[in-house]
Design a protein around this motif. Structure first.
Motif, PDB file in Angstrom:
ATOM      1  N   ARG A  82       0.857  -1.183   0.000  1.00  0.00           N
ATOM      2  CA  ARG A  82       0.000   0.000   0.000  1.00  0.00           C
ATOM      3  C   ARG A  82       0.895   1.235   0.000  1.00  0.00           C
ATOM      4  O   ARG A  82       1.893   1.273   0.709  1.00  0.00           O
ATOM      5  CB  ARG A  82      -0.901   0.022   1.234  1.00  0.00           C
ATOM      6  N   VAL A  83       0.537   2.241  -0.783  1.00  0.00           N
ATOM      7  CA  VAL A  83       1.406   3.404  -0.991  1.00  0.00           C
ATOM      8  C   VAL A  83       0.802   4.658  -0.377  1.00  0.00           C
ATOM      9  O   VAL A  83      -0.403   4.896  -0.461  1.00  0.00           O
ATOM     10  CB  VAL A  83       1.646   3.641  -2.497  1.00  0.00           C
ATOM     11  N   LEU A  84       1.657   5.470   0.222  1.00  0.00           N
ATOM     12  CA  LEU A  84       1.308   6.827   0.644  1.00  0.00           C
ATOM     13  C   LEU A  84       2.467   7.757   0.296  1.00  0.00           C
ATOM     14  O   LEU A  84       3.636   7.385   0.456  1.00  0.00           O
ATOM     15  CB  LEU A  84       1.044   6.904   2.141  1.00  0.00           C
ATOM     16  N   LEU A  85       2.146   8.957  -0.178  1.00  0.00           N
ATOM     17  CA  LEU A  85       3.135  10.006  -0.373  1.00  0.00           C
ATOM     18  C   LEU A  85       2.979  11.032   0.737  1.00  0.00           C
ATOM     19  O   LEU A  85       1.848  11.436   1.061  1.00  0.00           O
ATOM     20  CB  LEU A  85       2.933  10.720  -1.720  1.00  0.00           C
ATOM     21  N   LEU A  86       4.086  11.453   1.311  1.00  0.00           N
ATOM     22  CA  LEU A  86       4.036  12.549   2.267  1.00  0.00           C
ATOM     23  C   LEU A  86       3.836  13.835   1.487  1.00  0.00           C
ATOM     24  O   LEU A  86       4.516  14.088   0.491  1.00  0.00           O
ATOM     25  CB  LEU A  86       5.328  12.613   3.081  1.00  0.00           C
ATOM     26  N   LYS A  87       2.890  14.649   1.909  1.00  0.00           N
ATOM     27  CA  LYS A  87       2.511  15.850   1.168  1.00  0.00           C
ATOM     28  C   LYS A  87       3.718  16.730   0.866  1.00  0.00           C
ATOM     29  O   LYS A  87       4.550  16.990   1.738  1.00  0.00           O
ATOM     30  CB  LYS A  87       1.473  16.642   1.959  1.00  0.00           C
ATOM     31  N   ALA A  88       3.802  17.196  -0.383  1.00  0.00           N
ATOM     32  CA  ALA A  88       4.943  18.010  -0.797  1.00  0.00           C
ATOM     33  C   ALA A  88       4.845  19.444  -0.300  1.00  0.00           C
ATOM     34  O   ALA A  88       5.849  20.067   0.041  1.00  0.00           O
ATOM     35  CB  ALA A  88       5.055  18.010  -2.324  1.00  0.00           C
ATOM     36  N   ALA A  89       3.637  19.988  -0.234  1.00  0.00           N
ATOM     37  CA  ALA A  89       3.449  21.383   0.160  1.00  0.00           C
ATOM     38  C   ALA A  89       3.635  21.568   1.664  1.00  0.00           C
ATOM     39  O   ALA A  89       3.460  20.634   2.448  1.00  0.00           O
ATOM     40  CB  ALA A  89       2.054  21.856  -0.251  1.00  0.00           C
ATOM     41  N   ASP A  90       3.992  22.796   2.048  1.00  0.00           N
ATOM     42  CA  ASP A  90       4.122  23.156   3.467  1.00  0.00           C
ATOM     43  C   ASP A  90       4.973  22.156   4.238  1.00  0.00           C
ATOM     44  O   ASP A  90       4.600  21.683   5.314  1.00  0.00           O
ATOM     45  CB  ASP A  90       2.737  23.256   4.118  1.00  0.00           C
ATOM     46  N   GLN A 118       8.014  26.963  -0.625  1.00  0.00           N
ATOM     47  CA  GLN A 118       9.424  26.957  -1.000  1.00  0.00           C
ATOM     48  C   GLN A 118       9.760  25.938  -2.103  1.00  0.00           C
ATOM     49  O   GLN A 118      10.853  25.978  -2.655  1.00  0.00           O
ATOM     50  CB  GLN A 118      10.289  26.668   0.231  1.00  0.00           C
ATOM     51  N   PHE A 119       8.822  25.064  -2.413  1.00  0.00           N
ATOM     52  CA  PHE A 119       9.063  24.039  -3.438  1.00  0.00           C
ATOM     53  C   PHE A 119       7.899  24.016  -4.430  1.00  0.00           C
ATOM     54  O   PHE A 119       7.240  22.988  -4.617  1.00  0.00           O
ATOM     55  CB  PHE A 119       9.234  22.669  -2.770  1.00  0.00           C
ATOM     56  N   PRO A 120       7.622  25.137  -5.074  1.00  0.00           N
ATOM     57  CA  PRO A 120       6.430  25.235  -5.931  1.00  0.00           C
ATOM     58  C   PRO A 120       6.437  24.288  -7.119  1.00  0.00           C
ATOM     59  O   PRO A 120       5.378  23.804  -7.538  1.00  0.00           O
ATOM     60  CB  PRO A 120       6.444  26.700  -6.388  1.00  0.00           C
ATOM     61  N   GLU A 121       7.617  24.019  -7.670  1.00  0.00           N
ATOM     62  CA  GLU A 121       7.669  23.143  -8.851  1.00  0.00           C
ATOM     63  C   GLU A 121       7.273  21.712  -8.501  1.00  0.00           C
ATOM     64  O   GLU A 121       6.530  21.057  -9.236  1.00  0.00           O
ATOM     65  CB  GLU A 121       9.081  23.164  -9.466  1.00  0.00           C
ATOM     66  N   LEU A 122       7.770  21.218  -7.367  1.00  0.00           N
ATOM     67  CA  LEU A 122       7.414  19.867  -6.945  1.00  0.00           C
ATOM     68  C   LEU A 122       5.927  19.784  -6.615  1.00  0.00           C
ATOM     69  O   LEU A 122       5.243  18.832  -6.996  1.00  0.00           O
ATOM     70  CB  LEU A 122       8.239  19.451  -5.728  1.00  0.00           C
ATOM     71  N   VAL A 123       5.420  20.773  -5.891  1.00  0.00           N
ATOM     72  CA  VAL A 123       4.007  20.793  -5.519  1.00  0.00           C
ATOM     73  C   VAL A 123       3.129  20.813  -6.765  1.00  0.00           C
ATOM     74  O   VAL A 123       2.160  20.052  -6.874  1.00  0.00           O
ATOM     75  CB  VAL A 123       3.710  22.007  -4.616  1.00  0.00           C
ATOM     76  N   ALA A 124       3.477  21.669  -7.725  1.00  0.00           N
ATOM     77  CA  ALA A 124       2.694  21.754  -8.966  1.00  0.00           C
ATOM     78  C   ALA A 124       2.770  20.452  -9.748  1.00  0.00           C
ATOM     79  O   ALA A 124       1.769  20.008 -10.333  1.00  0.00           O
ATOM     80  CB  ALA A 124       3.203  22.918  -9.816  1.00  0.00           C
ATOM     81  N   GLY A 125       3.949  19.831  -9.762  1.00  0.00           N
ATOM     82  CA  GLY A 125       4.106  18.570 -10.473  1.00  0.00           C
ATOM     83  C   GLY A 125       3.249  17.470  -9.878  1.00  0.00           C
ATOM     84  O   GLY A 125       2.617  16.690 -10.617  1.00  0.00           O
ATOM     85  N   ARG A 126       3.217  17.373  -8.557  1.00  0.00           N
ATOM     86  CA  ARG A 126       2.363  16.369  -7.900  1.00  0.00           C
ATOM     87  C   ARG A 126       0.897  16.604  -8.252  1.00  0.00           C
ATOM     88  O   ARG A 126       0.131  15.652  -8.477  1.00  0.00           O
ATOM     89  CB  ARG A 126       2.548  16.441  -6.395  1.00  0.00           C
ATOM     90  N   PRO A 171      -3.338  14.115   3.236  1.00  0.00           N
ATOM     91  CA  PRO A 171      -4.083  15.382   3.163  1.00  0.00           C
ATOM     92  C   PRO A 171      -3.471  16.464   4.049  1.00  0.00           C
ATOM     93  O   PRO A 171      -3.759  17.644   3.873  1.00  0.00           O
ATOM     94  CB  PRO A 171      -5.482  14.985   3.658  1.00  0.00           C
ATOM     95  N   TRP A 172      -2.647  16.080   4.988  1.00  0.00           N
ATOM     96  CA  TRP A 172      -1.989  17.000   5.917  1.00  0.00           C
ATOM     97  C   TRP A 172      -0.512  17.151   5.548  1.00  0.00           C
ATOM     98  O   TRP A 172       0.080  16.301   4.888  1.00  0.00           O
ATOM     99  CB  TRP A 172      -2.107  16.480   7.351  1.00  0.00           C
ATOM    100  N   ALA A 196       8.760   9.853   0.555  1.00  0.00           N
ATOM    101  CA  ALA A 196       8.965  11.128   1.245  1.00  0.00           C
ATOM    102  C   ALA A 196      10.231  11.787   0.720  1.00  0.00           C
ATOM    103  O   ALA A 196      11.208  11.986   1.444  1.00  0.00           O
ATOM    104  CB  ALA A 196       9.052  10.908   2.756  1.00  0.00           C
ATOM    105  N   ALA A 197      10.223  12.097  -0.561  1.00  0.00           N
ATOM    106  CA  ALA A 197      11.386  12.714  -1.195  1.00  0.00           C
ATOM    107  C   ALA A 197      10.916  13.521  -2.398  1.00  0.00           C
ATOM    108  O   ALA A 197       9.762  13.443  -2.802  1.00  0.00           O
ATOM    109  CB  ALA A 197      12.398  11.643  -1.618  1.00  0.00           C
TER     110      ALA A 197
END
Length: 312
Positions: A100-108, A119-127, A139-140, A219-220
């Motif tokens: 089962r997969v979870l990604l740690l939220k990129a934003a904030d 501080q990481f707008p490109e990664l956030v936008a890409g996700r 979600p958090w 988480a990367a």
């Protein structure tokens, strides 16, 4: 750097407990700075087994200097671990369990995101280009968790986050280094993030983790947020694009067995070695969930690896 692909074993329990594999950069480097290591995580009365693949300064796909072929990215470490060369990991994965997969939220993700904007707008936008990744992202954010730890006013509340009992007046960060956890609280911060991820996984996947499924946490990606996405750099790489494609393709396997993830990781590493033109041809938003296969090749691979280790 602390290099530990030989598998450092800390204080851990039997491999019959829940199992989490975490692919990260330095975010989860409080216990070991670099490499693959096993440790136990106490979560209330329960103990969880965690396999960390820590690629400090790197990412899922980007190795130390961005060009070397040596296995130093988080995915390379994980692929090595999934080969079953470590006895304890081999025992846990012998039945080829579902992942089962979870990604740690990129934003904030760091304090500066609250103080000065993302501080990481490109990664956030890409996700966000990927419905698949957006659906599997927590979600958090880390800043949401820090708000609870500091007992700051919160516009949104998440059950998994509100359950955190840790209280730190000064939070996770200090003014001197706003990108990394304070040394005196780093282990506590790391543990609380993992516990919150685990609670999130339980809300999403029910009792499947108790019943033998394993949790893969991605988480990367923050270290390549400023790298190329739509074109190649002077070395023929586009690491932000490669990172997002890799994350999306791993998310696409959610619910498949360990053997499918192992094969996918090796495939991604092969594609990563040369020019990244192959990644530029992939549209992140078009990557969809893959149908589950009934293939059970894992037992053969584990047996073969075990024989090699014994010299048979």
């Amino acid at each position: 750097r602390f290099f530990c692909l030989g598998y450092c074993s800390g204080d851990h329990t039997t491999m019959g407990s829940e199992f989490i594999m975490v692919l990260s950069d330095s975010l989860f480097s409080a216990y070991k700075k670099w490499g693959v290591h096993l440790r136990s995580l106490k979560d209330g009365p329960e103990t969880v087994q965690v396999c960390h693949c820590v690629a400090s300064g790197c990412s899922l796909m980007m190795p130390w200097d961005g060009r070397k072929k040596s296995p130093q990215s988080a995915i390379a470490m994980a692929a090595h671990a999934l080969e079953g060369r470590n006895k304890e990991i081999r025992q846990k994965l012998a039945s080829d369990p579902v992942v089962r997969v979870l990604l740690l939220k990129a934003a904030d993700s760091i304090a500066d995101c609250r103080n000065y904007g993302e501080q990481f707008p490109e990664l956030v936008a890409g996700r966000r280009r990927s419905r698949l990744m957006s659906r599997l992202e927590t979600p958090w954010s880390i800043c949401d968790l820090q708000d609870v730890v500091q007992q700051r006013p919160r516009k949104r509340k998440f059950a998994a986050v509100e359950a955190c009992k840790l209280r730190l007046k000064d939070g996770f960060y200090d003014e001197e280094d706003t990108w990394h956890f304070r040394h005196d609280v780093a282990k506590q911060a790391e543990d609380e993030i993992l516990k919150t991820i685990r609670r999130t996984a339980r809300l999403r996947y029910g009792d499947s983790l108790k019943n033998g499924d394993i949790l893969l946490v991605l988480a990367a990606g923050w270290n390549v947020s400023g790298d190329n996405y739509s074109s190649l750099d002077s070395a023929g790489k586009a690491f932000l694009r490669a990172e997002l494609v890799a994350a999306a393709e791993l998310c696409a396997l959610n619910g498949h067995r360990v053997s499918a993830f192992r094969d996918k990781m090796h495939e991604l590493l092969r594609r990563n070695r040369g020019s990244h033109k192959c990644f530029l041809r992939k549209s992140v938003h078009k990557i969809r969930s893959q149908k589950r296969s009934s293939s059970r090749r894992w037992m053969h691979a584990i047996t073969k690896c075990s024989r090699k280790s014994k010299g048979l």
